[in-house]
Design a protein around this motif. Structure first.
Motif, PDB file in Angstrom:
ATOM      1  N   VAL A   8       0.842  -1.208   0.000  1.00  8.46           N
ATOM      2  CA  VAL A   8       0.000   0.000   0.000  1.00  8.46           C
ATOM      3  C   VAL A   8       0.872   1.251   0.000  1.00  8.46           C
ATOM      4  N   LEU A   9       1.912   1.259   0.845  1.00  9.48           N
ATOM      5  CA  LEU A   9       2.763   2.443   0.946  1.00  9.48           C
ATOM      6  C   LEU A   9       3.549   2.687  -0.335  1.00  9.48           C
ATOM      7  N   ALA A  10       4.069   1.599  -0.938  1.00 12.09           N
ATOM      8  CA  ALA A  10       4.827   1.759  -2.184  1.00 12.09           C
ATOM      9  C   ALA A  10       3.921   2.288  -3.291  1.00 12.09           C
ATOM     10  N   ALA A  12       1.200   4.022  -2.884  1.00 15.95           N
ATOM     11  CA  ALA A  12       0.833   5.403  -2.563  1.00 15.95           C
ATOM     12  C   ALA A  12       1.970   6.362  -2.919  1.00 15.95           C
TER      13      ALA A  12
ATOM     14  N   LEU B  65      -6.980   2.494   4.287  1.00 12.75           N
ATOM     15  CA  LEU B  65      -5.689   3.183   4.159  1.00 12.75           C
ATOM     16  C   LEU B  65      -5.349   3.423   2.687  1.00 12.75           C
ATOM     17  N   MET B  66      -5.653   2.418   1.863  1.00 13.24           N
ATOM     18  CA  MET B  66      -5.366   2.541   0.436  1.00 13.24           C
ATOM     19  C   MET B  66      -6.143   3.709  -0.171  1.00 13.24           C
ATOM     20  N   LEU B  69      -4.466   7.036   0.964  1.00 16.34           N
ATOM     21  CA  LEU B  69      -3.099   7.322   0.512  1.00 16.34           C
ATOM     22  C   LEU B  69      -2.907   7.137  -0.990  1.00 16.34           C
ATOM     23  N   VAL B  70      -3.538   6.125  -1.562  1.00 19.16           N
ATOM     24  CA  VAL B  70      -3.365   5.890  -3.007  1.00 19.16           C
ATOM     25  C   VAL B  70      -4.399   6.708  -3.766  1.00 19.16           C
ATOM     26  N   ALA B  93       1.509  -3.973  -6.301  1.00 13.11           N
ATOM     27  CA  ALA B  93       1.966  -2.592  -6.381  1.00 13.11           C
ATOM     28  C   ALA B  93       2.343  -2.230  -7.820  1.00 13.11           C
ATOM     29  N   LEU B  97       0.744   0.722 -10.006  1.00 15.32           N
ATOM     30  CA  LEU B  97       1.585   1.838 -10.456  1.00 15.32           C
ATOM     31  C   LEU B  97       1.485   2.036 -11.967  1.00 15.32           C
TER      32      LEU B  97
END
Lengths: 104, 257
Positions: A8-10, A12, B65-66, B69-70, B93, B97
């Motif tokens: 999730v962090l990557a 984001a 959370l996703m 933040l995303v 990911a 991306l």
């Protein structure tokens, strides 16, 4: 760190970097049209591949008939420009009813 | 903040960069209603996303959370799809991306519309989505574009995150979501998202068909997540199509949401 959290962090962080491109470069750079087009088609290809594997496979095996039938029903609704909620409910209801009828 | 240039631009009189300079009245009539409809539509998608993610076995915090933040619908669906299918976090990911790389193009197009201060640019960048880009690019004047960006962007962020939270909580209350066919809802959502891009673009259709075949054939053989990335080979099919009689493709009005 938990692998899912790292994912999730990557995702984001990378996405935010993409989004900063405009404000940081402030319109001084324009992506080549050919490259933009490739990105757009690439995104479409990924989504279609994801929906195809998601509709047909479960783990590494066939997902059964109920799920692709539901996806197909949702697809027909979407093609006829039904509202999003109708597409979601139509797909889920078709699959749920088929399972209720014993189709896996 | 002083803005020495563009004194002919009326928006400079309001002093860009300070708070409270975006007004609802800056939007042309009818635009706010259109924006509100998109908030509503995306809230429905958000509820589905939260419910599907939790129904697929992820804890509530992952979709929540996703989303904070995303904050990109199709990439979130895709990442969750890969994760719930048992694919690794790296594949999840990477898929997300690649899908979000288009936000770089949007952010370049919108660079002038976020505002002049760095605070506005840094916060505004996070709100760049397909939807905000569409609303901004539909406006003519600088002031209208800026209002369209911030009003649609902030509202969408709030609507999206609240609805995902609601969906995730509802999804965890439902229990076994396969019984309700939610596993079919997820691919159907992707299909609805991708249809506008497929209509009227034969290159995208060819590439997608080829990519889907590659992914489905590879699915039993490779770890989850990898077949989807392998589908990008389908892009080769887009190039090898029938030659177009005229050079230079006209800009097609589509968006891969």
């Amino acid at each position: 760190m938990n692998a899912t959290l790292a994912c999730v962090l990557a995702l984001a962080a990378g996405t935010y970097v993409f989004r900063l491109a405009g404000p940081v470069l402030h319109g001084r750079v324009e992506l080549p049209a050919r490259f933009q087009e490739l990105l757009t088609v690439g995104a479409t290809v990924l989504l279609v591949a994801l929906l195809a594997t998601g509709a047909l496979t479960e783990g590494q095996a066939f997902a059964g008939w109920a799920r692709p039938a539901g996806v197909l029903a949702g697809g027909v609704l979407a093609w006829r420009r039904a509202p999003f909620a109708v597409v979601v409910v139509g797909a889920a209801a078709t699959t749920a009813l088929l399972r209720l009828a014993g189709v896996q | 903040m002083r803005s020495p240039h563009r004194t002919d631009d009326p928006s400079c009189r309001t002093g860009e960069g300070s708070a409270g300079l975006v007004r609802f009245s800056d939007l042309p009539p009818g635009v706010l209603r259109d924006i509100a409809l998109v908030w509503l539509a995306d809230a429905v998608v958000g509820v589905s996303f939260g419910a599907i993610a939790v129904g697929g076995g992820l804890p509530v915090w992952v979709p929540v959370l996703m989303s904070l933040l995303v904050y990109a619908g199709s990439a979130q669906f895709s990442a969750v799809g890969v994760l719930t299918a048992g694919g690794g976090p790296v594949a999840a990911a990477a898929t997300g991306l690649l899908l979000n790389s288009r936000t770089a193009a949007f952010s370049l197009a919108l660079a002038d519309d976020l505002g002049r201060s760095w605070t506005a640019r840094l916060i505004g960048a996070h709100l760049v989505t397909d939807e905000t880009a569409a609303f901004v690019l539909a406006q003519e004047g600088r002031r209208q574009r800026k209002a369209a960006f911030w009003i649609s962007g902030v509202g969408l962020f709030v609507a999206w995150n609240l609805s995902v939270l609601a969906g995730a909580l509802a999804g965890s209350a439902l229990g076994d979501t396969d019984r309700f066919g939610l596993d079919a809802a997820f691919p159907a959502v992707l299909l609805a998202l991708v249809l506008p891009a497929l209509r009227g673009d034969s290159a995208a259709r060819r590439a997608s068909a080829a990519g889907a075949v590659v992914a489905v054939v590879a699915a039993p053989l490779l770890p989850a997540g990898v077949p989807v990335l392998l589908a990008l080979l389908g892009l080769l099919a887009a190039r090898r199509g029938p030659r177009r009689p005229r050079t230079g493709r006209t800009a097609s009005s589509r968006s891969a949401s």
